[in-house]
Design a protein around this motif. Structure first.
Motif, PDB file in Angstrom:
ATOM      1  N   TYR A 133      -8.022   0.525  -0.192  1.00 30.99           N
ATOM      2  CA  TYR A 133      -6.762   1.033  -0.748  1.00 30.99           C
ATOM      3  C   TYR A 133      -6.914   2.395  -1.436  1.00 30.99           C
ATOM      4  CZ  TYR A 133      -4.686  -3.595   0.137  1.00 30.99           C
ATOM      5  OH  TYR A 133      -4.206  -4.743   0.723  1.00 30.99           O
TER       6      TYR A 133
ATOM      7  N   ARG B  45      -4.806   5.755  -0.315  1.00 30.23           N
ATOM      8  CA  ARG B  45      -3.951   6.509  -1.240  1.00 30.23           C
ATOM      9  C   ARG B  45      -4.421   7.963  -1.381  1.00 30.23           C
ATOM     10  NH1 ARG B  45      -2.593   3.517  -6.773  1.00 30.23           N
ATOM     11  NH2 ARG B  45      -0.966   5.119  -6.748  1.00 30.23           N
TER      12      ARG B  45
ATOM     13  N   GLU C  66      -0.266  10.247   0.723  1.00 27.35           N
ATOM     14  CA  GLU C  66       0.658   9.958  -0.379  1.00 27.35           C
ATOM     15  C   GLU C  66       1.829   9.110   0.108  1.00 27.35           C
ATOM     16  OE1 GLU C  66       3.381  12.385  -3.674  1.00 27.35           O
ATOM     17  OE2 GLU C  66       1.926  13.458  -2.420  1.00 27.35           O
TER      18      GLU C  66
ATOM     19  N   SER D 239       1.245   5.435  -0.335  1.00 25.14           N
ATOM     20  CA  SER D 239       0.929   4.977  -1.690  1.00 25.14           C
ATOM     21  C   SER D 239       1.799   3.788  -2.111  1.00 25.14           C
ATOM     22  CB  SER D 239       1.101   6.116  -2.690  1.00 25.14           C
ATOM     23  OG  SER D 239       0.727   5.703  -3.993  1.00 25.14           O
ATOM     24  N   SER D 240       3.086   3.828  -1.794  1.00 22.61           N
ATOM     25  CA  SER D 240       3.977   2.735  -2.179  1.00 22.61           C
ATOM     26  C   SER D 240       3.611   1.443  -1.452  1.00 22.61           C
ATOM     27  CB  SER D 240       5.432   3.100  -1.881  1.00 22.61           C
ATOM     28  OG  SER D 240       5.615   3.358  -0.496  1.00 22.61           O
ATOM     29  N   ASP D 241       3.140   1.570  -0.208  1.00 20.07           N
ATOM     30  CA  ASP D 241       2.723   0.385   0.547  1.00 20.07           C
ATOM     31  C   ASP D 241       1.467  -0.227  -0.061  1.00 20.07           C
ATOM     32  OD1 ASP D 241       4.586   0.470   3.009  1.00 20.07           O
ATOM     33  OD2 ASP D 241       3.805   2.506   2.883  1.00 20.07           O
TER      34      ASP D 241
ATOM     35  N   LEU E 268       0.602   0.009  -3.230  1.00 22.95           N
ATOM     36  CA  LEU E 268       0.989  -0.605  -4.500  1.00 22.95           C
ATOM     37  C   LEU E 268       1.620  -1.977  -4.270  1.00 22.95           C
ATOM     38  CD1 LEU E 268       2.452   2.490  -6.384  1.00 22.95           C
ATOM     39  CD2 LEU E 268       0.271   1.330  -6.824  1.00 22.95           C
ATOM     40  N   ARG E 269       2.415  -2.099  -3.230  1.00 22.70           N
ATOM     41  CA  ARG E 269       3.014  -3.397  -2.906  1.00 22.70           C
ATOM     42  C   ARG E 269       1.932  -4.387  -2.490  1.00 22.70           C
ATOM     43  NH1 ARG E 269       6.651  -1.763   0.229  1.00 22.70           N
ATOM     44  NH2 ARG E 269       5.695  -2.139   2.258  1.00 22.70           N
TER      45      ARG E 269
ATOM     46  N   GLU F 220       0.215  -5.770  -5.496  1.00 25.70           N
ATOM     47  CA  GLU F 220       1.005  -6.801  -6.164  1.00 25.70           C
ATOM     48  C   GLU F 220       0.919  -8.126  -5.405  1.00 25.70           C
ATOM     49  OE1 GLU F 220       2.421  -6.734  -9.153  1.00 25.70           O
ATOM     50  OE2 GLU F 220       1.464  -4.763  -9.297  1.00 25.70           O
TER      51      GLU F 220
ATOM     52  N   THR G  17      -7.629  -1.459  -9.645  1.00 27.78           N
ATOM     53  CA  THR G  17      -7.775  -0.093  -9.148  1.00 27.78           C
ATOM     54  C   THR G  17      -8.962   0.571  -9.827  1.00 27.78           C
ATOM     55  OG1 THR G  17      -6.215   0.700 -10.838  1.00 27.78           O
ATOM     56  CG2 THR G  17      -5.307   0.202  -8.658  1.00 27.78           C
TER      57      THR G  17
END
Length: 214
Positions: A55, A59, A63, A66-68, A70-71, A74, A156
């Motif tokens: 990951y 990232r 960029e 990046s949202s993928d 972060l998901r 989670e 992270t």
């Protein structure tokens, strides 16, 4: 082996364990406990190396992804909490099977998202040689990855790199202790004397022996 191939192989290993659990009978408690132990180990290692190596690399390169990532982190977080509960939950617990099925649903959804969307996008962002280098880093990370879930730990860098190393050492000791305990229990069961015959059976045997003397 490149990163995508390695991670997909991990997914396949876990899916095979899931299917074995689904085929296990309702009363196969010891077998289910063993399968869950393997699932906990495989998913803990897999999550750790993705969080430590894969990951962050994705990232840093894209960029847009990046949202993928972060998901995905989670989703890992949710899975690790369920794993942490299953890690110590007795197989005879009424919620044991339910938790395993919730775990399987979450992991399968996560795998589908990665393999159908994230991995193809990663292949576009990285050159084949770069993916092989990431794969080598993943293989190296596996050797020192935690074997149990640590949902409260950072996921992270640099926090997960530091806590991950400590957790891995702690997990080694934990695994060794668990193995020793199970061997001891098995040995005690094997060496335990056979139960004596019931009093009624013993009396009948004596009576039979007495009758034979007349």
């Amino acid at each position: 082996m490149d990163a995508i191939t390695l991670l997909k192989a991990d997914h396949k290993t876990v899916e095979q364990l899931f299917r074995k659990f689904e085929k296990a009978g309702d009363h196969a408690l010891a077998h289910k406990r063993k399968l869950v132990d393997e699932i906990v180990r495989e998913l803990s290692i897999h999550a750790a190396i993705e969080e430590q190596v894969f990951y962050p690399a994705v990232r840093a390169r894209s960029e847009a992804l990046s949202s993928d990532v972060l998901r995905a982190l989670e989703e890992h977080h949710v899975v690790k909490w369920v794993l942490s509960e299953l890690d110590t939950l007795p197989p005879e617990s009424e919620r044991f099977d339910a938790k395993v099925h919730v775990l399987m649903e979450n992991v399968r959804a996560h795998v589908t998202e990665e393999e159908q969307y994230l991995f193809p996008e990663v292949k576009k962002a990285f050159k084949p040689q770069e993916l092989r280098q990431v794969g080598e880093a993943l293989e190296l990370a596996k050797k020192g990855a935690p074997t149990h879930p640590h949902p409260a730990a950072p996921d992270t860098p640099p926090g997960n790199l530091l806590t991950g190393a400590v957790a891995a050492v702690m997990d080694m000791g934990r695994d060794a202790l668990r193995t020793a305990r199970r061997k001891a229990v098995t040995q005690v069961r094997k060496s335990a004397p056979r139960p004596l015959r019931k009093p009624l059976e013993s009396m009948m045997s004596v009576g039979s022996a007495g009758d034979s003397l007349h």
